[in-house]
Motif scaffolding. Structure first.
Motif, PDB file in Angstrom:
ATOM      1  N   GLY A  89      23.005 -15.794  50.680  1.00 46.77           N
ATOM      2  CA  GLY A  89      23.264 -15.402  52.062  1.00 46.77           C
ATOM      3  C   GLY A  89      24.160 -16.359  52.819  1.00 46.77           C
ATOM      4  O   GLY A  89      24.587 -16.056  53.945  1.00 46.77           O
ATOM      5  N   ASP A 122      22.037  -2.895  53.110  1.00 46.01           N
ATOM      6  CA  ASP A 122      22.797  -3.767  54.003  1.00 46.01           C
ATOM      7  C   ASP A 122      23.100  -5.103  53.333  1.00 46.01           C
ATOM      8  O   ASP A 122      24.202  -5.638  53.430  1.00 46.01           O
ATOM      9  N   MET A 123      22.103  -5.632  52.665  1.00 50.65           N
ATOM     10  CA  MET A 123      22.206  -6.933  52.025  1.00 50.65           C
ATOM     11  C   MET A 123      23.380  -7.019  51.071  1.00 50.65           C
ATOM     12  O   MET A 123      24.200  -7.932  51.136  1.00 50.65           O
ATOM     13  N   ARG A 175      26.727  -3.810  52.972  1.00 48.18           N
ATOM     14  CA  ARG A 175      27.342  -4.090  54.268  1.00 48.18           C
ATOM     15  C   ARG A 175      27.707  -5.565  54.402  1.00 48.18           C
ATOM     16  O   ARG A 175      28.760  -5.922  54.944  1.00 48.18           O
ATOM     17  N   GLU A 176      26.820  -6.441  53.913  1.00 52.59           N
ATOM     18  CA  GLU A 176      27.062  -7.879  54.031  1.00 52.59           C
ATOM     19  C   GLU A 176      27.830  -8.446  52.836  1.00 52.59           C
ATOM     20  O   GLU A 176      28.211  -9.614  52.846  1.00 52.59           O
ATOM     21  N   HIS A 177      28.025  -7.660  51.795  1.00 51.27           N
ATOM     22  CA  HIS A 177      28.858  -8.049  50.642  1.00 51.27           C
ATOM     23  C   HIS A 177      28.433  -9.395  50.052  1.00 51.27           C
ATOM     24  O   HIS A 177      29.276 -10.233  49.719  1.00 51.27           O
ATOM     25  N   LEU A 178      27.135  -9.603  49.884  1.00 51.20           N
ATOM     26  CA  LEU A 178      26.676 -10.923  49.488  1.00 51.20           C
ATOM     27  C   LEU A 178      27.215 -11.377  48.136  1.00 51.20           C
ATOM     28  O   LEU A 178      27.659 -12.517  47.989  1.00 51.20           O
ATOM     29  N   ASN A 213      31.033 -11.876  48.366  1.00 48.48           N
ATOM     30  CA  ASN A 213      31.377 -13.100  49.087  1.00 48.48           C
ATOM     31  C   ASN A 213      31.244 -14.326  48.193  1.00 48.48           C
ATOM     32  O   ASN A 213      32.096 -15.228  48.210  1.00 48.48           O
TER      33      ASN A 213
END
Length: 417
Positions: free
Chosen positions: A71, A126-127, A130-133, A136
């Motif tokens: 995260g 979302d994890m 949406r957040e592209h963990l 990233n």
């Protein structure tokens, strides 16, 4: 020196576990250690020393990186920058990148006494989406040439305690709701690019406090008698769905339904769920069976009701029939045997025909789902013809079918018996 103490300790542990442990994660959650956060090079030095010793003890040892917080990639980036300066060209010192991916969006959704919030309901999606963990983290690794190495989530799950951001109001477990999150975590994390996903934790002695949603739990604490929870059953089931499969399609329908198309060999199946609502869902054509998170498989109609618990939609199980062109023949005459395999797809693979359990010829390849054999039996008698389907990559479970009874006569001077 402290480095010598560290190397001696790693050598002792690696020597003791040689042949039993092959994967070595150097440090658990170093991003929570103030000393490492202040100076990531300290950790890089430990990793470099440990790798050298582990490979010396056993060259087949696989080095797993310290676990980084999926995260927040700040520490991962600072670590790699420091390591690159100290060890040019060898800044990673590992074979597999380890991350930890706990659900930071779930809030108190697992507590049914509180109002479910839509944004929380799709927390897993979302994890990873949406957040592209994962994306990233890979973008950081790419800058250091490390993005092609496997990335493992070595710890991830859902916590109970209301004192934590991902807790429940009551602090108690809700394994049924947890099953949905565990299953979707595996599915969406896999699609997002995780090469392995380790569920934390399988067995827990308590259901309250800050314990994660467990895969198995003691009925009486301290008894060591564990029973599988609904979350654990979901973990087992989704593991079966994903093992050996390839993701070939991923869509989100207008009503919020998620749909993954999996391919295993020539066969495809679909996993679908809707994290936010109960909806009517029409599976793709040919998918006549539905398997839920408990492993229960049922026949379905044209549409089903779908909710936040993923369901696998697949073709019906393999069936097999055997036929013979004759019921009576002679030892000098050939006859035809056929074996038809059906499974909702176009099965491939081979069939072995048998007469009273003895092979008739060699393996026969299916063509259009049918195996054909022209053969003869040279010894008089009555034979039960069977066929054994060896399965294929889409249908690994073998099948055996009993066909007809064939009587074989021996003839001499026009007399057959």
């Amino acid at each position: 020196s402290s480095d010598a103490v560290w190397r001696d300790w790693v050598r002792a542990v690696a020597t003791r576990a040689k042949g039993k442990v092959r994967h070595w994660e150097i440090w658990n959650e170093p991003y929570q250690c103030s000393a490492f956060k202040a100076d990531p090079l300290k950790l890089a030095n430990l990793v470099a020393s440990a790798r050298a010793v582990l490979k010396e003890v056993d060259p087949t040892n696989v080095i797993v990186s310290p676990s980084f917080d999926l995260g927040d990639n700040t520490f991962l980036d600072r670590y790699l920058q420091a390591a690159k300066l100290a060890y040019p060209g060898g800044e990673a010192h590992w074979d597999i990148t380890s991350v930890h991916a706990y659900d930071g969006f779930v809030g108190d959704y697992l507590d049914e006494r509180k109002t479910k919030v839509a944004a929380q309901a799709r927390s897993v999606e979302d994890m990873f989406e949406r957040e592209h963990l994962v994306t990233n983290a890979l973008s950081v690794l790419r800058r250091f040439g490390l993005d092609t190495r496997p990335i493992w989530n070595t710890e991830g799950g859902y916590l109970n305690a209301s004192s934590l951001p991902v807790g429940t109001q009551s602090g108690g477990p809700n394994d049924r709701a947890g099953a949905s999150f565990v299953a979707r975590h595996m599915l969406v994390g896999w699609a997002a690019g995780l090469d392995a996903n380790y569920y934390y934790a399988w067995d827990q002695r308590s259901g309250g406090g800050s314990w994660p949603i467990a895969g198995a739990r003691e009925a009486t604490e301290g008894s060591l008698a564990y029973s599988t929870t609904e979350a654990g059953t979901a973990y087992i089931q989704v593991s079966k769905w994903l093992t050996g499969a390839v993701l070939i399609g991923r869509t989100v329908r207008a009503d919020g339904t998620w749909e993954y198309t999996l391919k295993r060999g020539p066969a495809t199946s679909v996993v679908a769920w809707n994290p936010q609502a109960q909806v009517s869902y029409t599976p793709p054509a040919g998918r006549t069976n539905a398997t839920d998170l408990t492993g229960t498989t049922t026949a379905i109609g044209a549409s089903v009701q779908l909710n936040n618990r993923p369901v696998l939609f697949a073709a019906p199980p393999t069936t097999m029939t055997v036929g013979s062109s004759v019921t009576q023949t002679r030892t000098t005459q050939n006859f035809d045997l056929t074996a038809t395999v059906k499974n909702g797809y176009q099965p491939t693979g081979t069939v072995q025909f048998k007469a009273n359990g003895v092979n008739l010829g060699g393996l026969v390849t299916l063509v259009g789902g049918v195996a054909k054999l022209n053969t003869r039996i040279t010894t008089a008698g009555t034979y039960t013809i069977t066929a054994h389907y060896n399965g294929d990559s889409a249908n690994p479970v073998n099948a055996t079918a009993t066909g007809v009874s064939v009587k074989v006569l021996a003839c001499f001077l026009g007399i057959c018996r």
